[in-house]
Design a protein around this motif. Structure first.
Motif, PDB file in Angstrom:
ATOM      1  N   PHE A  51      -5.148   0.158  -9.411  1.00 21.04           N
ATOM      2  CA  PHE A  51      -4.904   0.521  -8.010  1.00 21.04           C
ATOM      3  C   PHE A  51      -6.022  -0.017  -7.135  1.00 21.04           C
ATOM      4  O   PHE A  51      -7.206   0.298  -7.339  1.00 21.04           O
ATOM      5  N   ARG A  52      -5.630  -0.849  -6.152  1.00 21.63           N
ATOM      6  CA  ARG A  52      -6.598  -1.557  -5.313  1.00 21.63           C
ATOM      7  C   ARG A  52      -6.588  -1.059  -3.873  1.00 21.63           C
ATOM      8  O   ARG A  52      -5.565  -0.634  -3.348  1.00 21.63           O
ATOM      9  N   GLY A  53      -7.750  -1.194  -3.243  1.00 16.36           N
ATOM     10  CA  GLY A  53      -7.855  -0.930  -1.825  1.00 16.36           C
ATOM     11  C   GLY A  53      -7.342  -2.109  -1.024  1.00 16.36           C
ATOM     12  O   GLY A  53      -6.961  -3.145  -1.582  1.00 16.36           O
ATOM     13  N   GLN A  54      -7.366  -1.985   0.274  1.00 18.63           N
ATOM     14  CA  GLN A  54      -6.817  -3.007   1.163  1.00 18.63           C
ATOM     15  C   GLN A  54      -7.471  -4.375   0.941  1.00 18.63           C
ATOM     16  O   GLN A  54      -6.815  -5.404   1.029  1.00 18.63           O
ATOM     17  N   ARG A  55      -8.782  -4.377   0.611  1.00 20.42           N
ATOM     18  CA  ARG A  55      -9.490  -5.642   0.440  1.00 20.42           C
ATOM     19  C   ARG A  55      -9.579  -6.086  -1.010  1.00 20.42           C
ATOM     20  O   ARG A  55     -10.260  -7.065  -1.320  1.00 20.42           O
TER      21      ARG A  55
ATOM     22  N   THR B 220       0.833  -1.201   0.000  1.00 22.20           N
ATOM     23  CA  THR B 220       0.000   0.000   0.000  1.00 22.20           C
ATOM     24  C   THR B 220       0.870   1.256   0.000  1.00 22.20           C
ATOM     25  O   THR B 220       0.481   2.285  -0.560  1.00 22.20           O
ATOM     26  N   GLY B 221       2.050   1.170   0.616  1.00 18.39           N
ATOM     27  CA  GLY B 221       2.968   2.296   0.566  1.00 18.39           C
ATOM     28  C   GLY B 221       3.443   2.550  -0.854  1.00 18.39           C
ATOM     29  O   GLY B 221       3.495   3.700  -1.316  1.00 18.39           O
ATOM     30  N   ALA B 222       3.781   1.469  -1.565  1.00 19.14           N
ATOM     31  CA  ALA B 222       4.207   1.596  -2.962  1.00 19.14           C
ATOM     32  C   ALA B 222       3.050   2.107  -3.825  1.00 19.14           C
ATOM     33  O   ALA B 222       3.255   2.902  -4.751  1.00 19.14           O
ATOM     34  N   ARG B 223       1.842   1.668  -3.519  1.00 20.78           N
ATOM     35  CA  ARG B 223       0.648   2.124  -4.255  1.00 20.78           C
ATOM     36  C   ARG B 223       0.445   3.628  -4.105  1.00 20.78           C
ATOM     37  O   ARG B 223       0.269   4.356  -5.097  1.00 20.78           O
TER      38      ARG B 223
END
Length: 299
Positions: free
Chosen positions: A211-215, A136-139
């Motif tokens: 780009f995706r969310g956590q889920r 998520t940091g890279a995202r």
């Protein structure tokens, strides 16, 4: 090898291998860690260990920043330095890390100006280092660099699909009213997206969201806006440092560098040249501000 040297080497490997950060970021963050360790050693008069770094107080960080400002560091550069220090402290402390709350230098308000390059990178770096995990940091880093490095609207960046992979030197973007345009991709932006794709736990293929969310669902613009708001508070940046401001900065910096309005219109996807001409006023305001601040005969 001293304990500090070993710690810095591990930090460098963490950034380059686990976080897959760009060579420039790895070099800059490693240098900051070296400066911080040297500062702590000078004040303690003994070899620095991980325990010393993990125990730093808000007063210690303020003293370090004051020393760096004494070296001539600008507000924007000091903000990025603080972001790098926070990342290093989180790395050293691990899951039990308690990073001292220190407000970064606030950029003075006045004539509206674009976000500076240092501020843009500081925001992206802070988001990446504050993320709960590497992917998520890279995202978040990749998204912000698309806004600043390619001039995309946040909706345009988040509407990209897996079909854009593998990346080339340019990117086809669908903007307002379904209008498509081609924007060039800087190597740093391309590497950031590729690093995210390599770390993402979801399949990013075909027409599925890039780009995706956590889920695993599509990433919401609200998540990026909230993250940027938190980052600018940590960095002490003013309220103008928003995701959309990064697109404005892309345009203003290109114009200041000699880009013509027609080319800028194409890059931004404006239907009318009138929309693009607003940046001439923004750039003129910035130049006037610099003139008034620096020219010996300015009133």
């Amino acid at each position: 090898m001293t304990p500090a040297s070993a710690l810095i080497d591990r930090w460098r490997d963490h950034l380059a291998i686990e976080r897959r950060r760009s060579a420039h970021t790895v070099r800059a963050y490693t240098t900051t860690a070296q400066r911080l360790c040297a500062f702590v050693m000078a004040h303690r008069g003994e070899a620095v260990t991980a325990a010393h770094i993990a125990a730093l107080t808000p007063g210690d960080l303020r003293a370090y920043l004051a020393a760096r400002r004494g070296d001539g560091l600008s507000n924007a550069s000091a903000a990025r330095e603080l972001s790098a220090v926070r990342g290093f402290l989180r790395f050293v402390g691990g899951e039990d890390a308690v990073v001292p709350l220190v407000k970064g230098p606030r950029v003075s308000k006045g004539v509206p100006r674009p976000v500076t390059p240092d501020e843009a990178v500081a925001l992206a770096d802070d988001l990446a280092e504050s993320a709960t995990d590497a992917w998520t940091g890279a995202r978040d880093w990749a998204v912000l660099m698309l806004l600043y490095g390619a001039g995309l609207r946040i909706g345009e960046a988040l509407s990209l699909t897996g079909s854009v992979m593998p990346l080339g030197d340019s990117l086809r973007v669908t903007g307002k009213r379904g209008k498509t345009r081609i924007v060039p991709l800087l190597a740093t932006v391309r590497e950031g997206i590729e690093a995210y794709v390599a770390l993402c736990p979801y399949d990013l293929v075909g027409n599925a969201p890039l780009f995706r969310g956590q889920r695993g669902g599509p990433l919401s613009p609200a998540i990026i806006r909230r993250a940027v708001q938190a980052a600018r508070t940590r960095l002490g940046l003013c309220d103008r440092a928003t995701p959309h401001a990064l697109r404005h900065s892309f345009a203003t910096h290109l114009l200041a560098g000699g880009a013509d309005l027609r080319s800028l219109q194409e890059l931004l996807g404006h239907a009318s040249l009138t929309s693009t001409q607003v940046y001439t006023a923004v750039d003129a305001a910035h130049l006037l501000d610099v003139y008034r601040s620096a020219h010996p005969r300015a009133e």
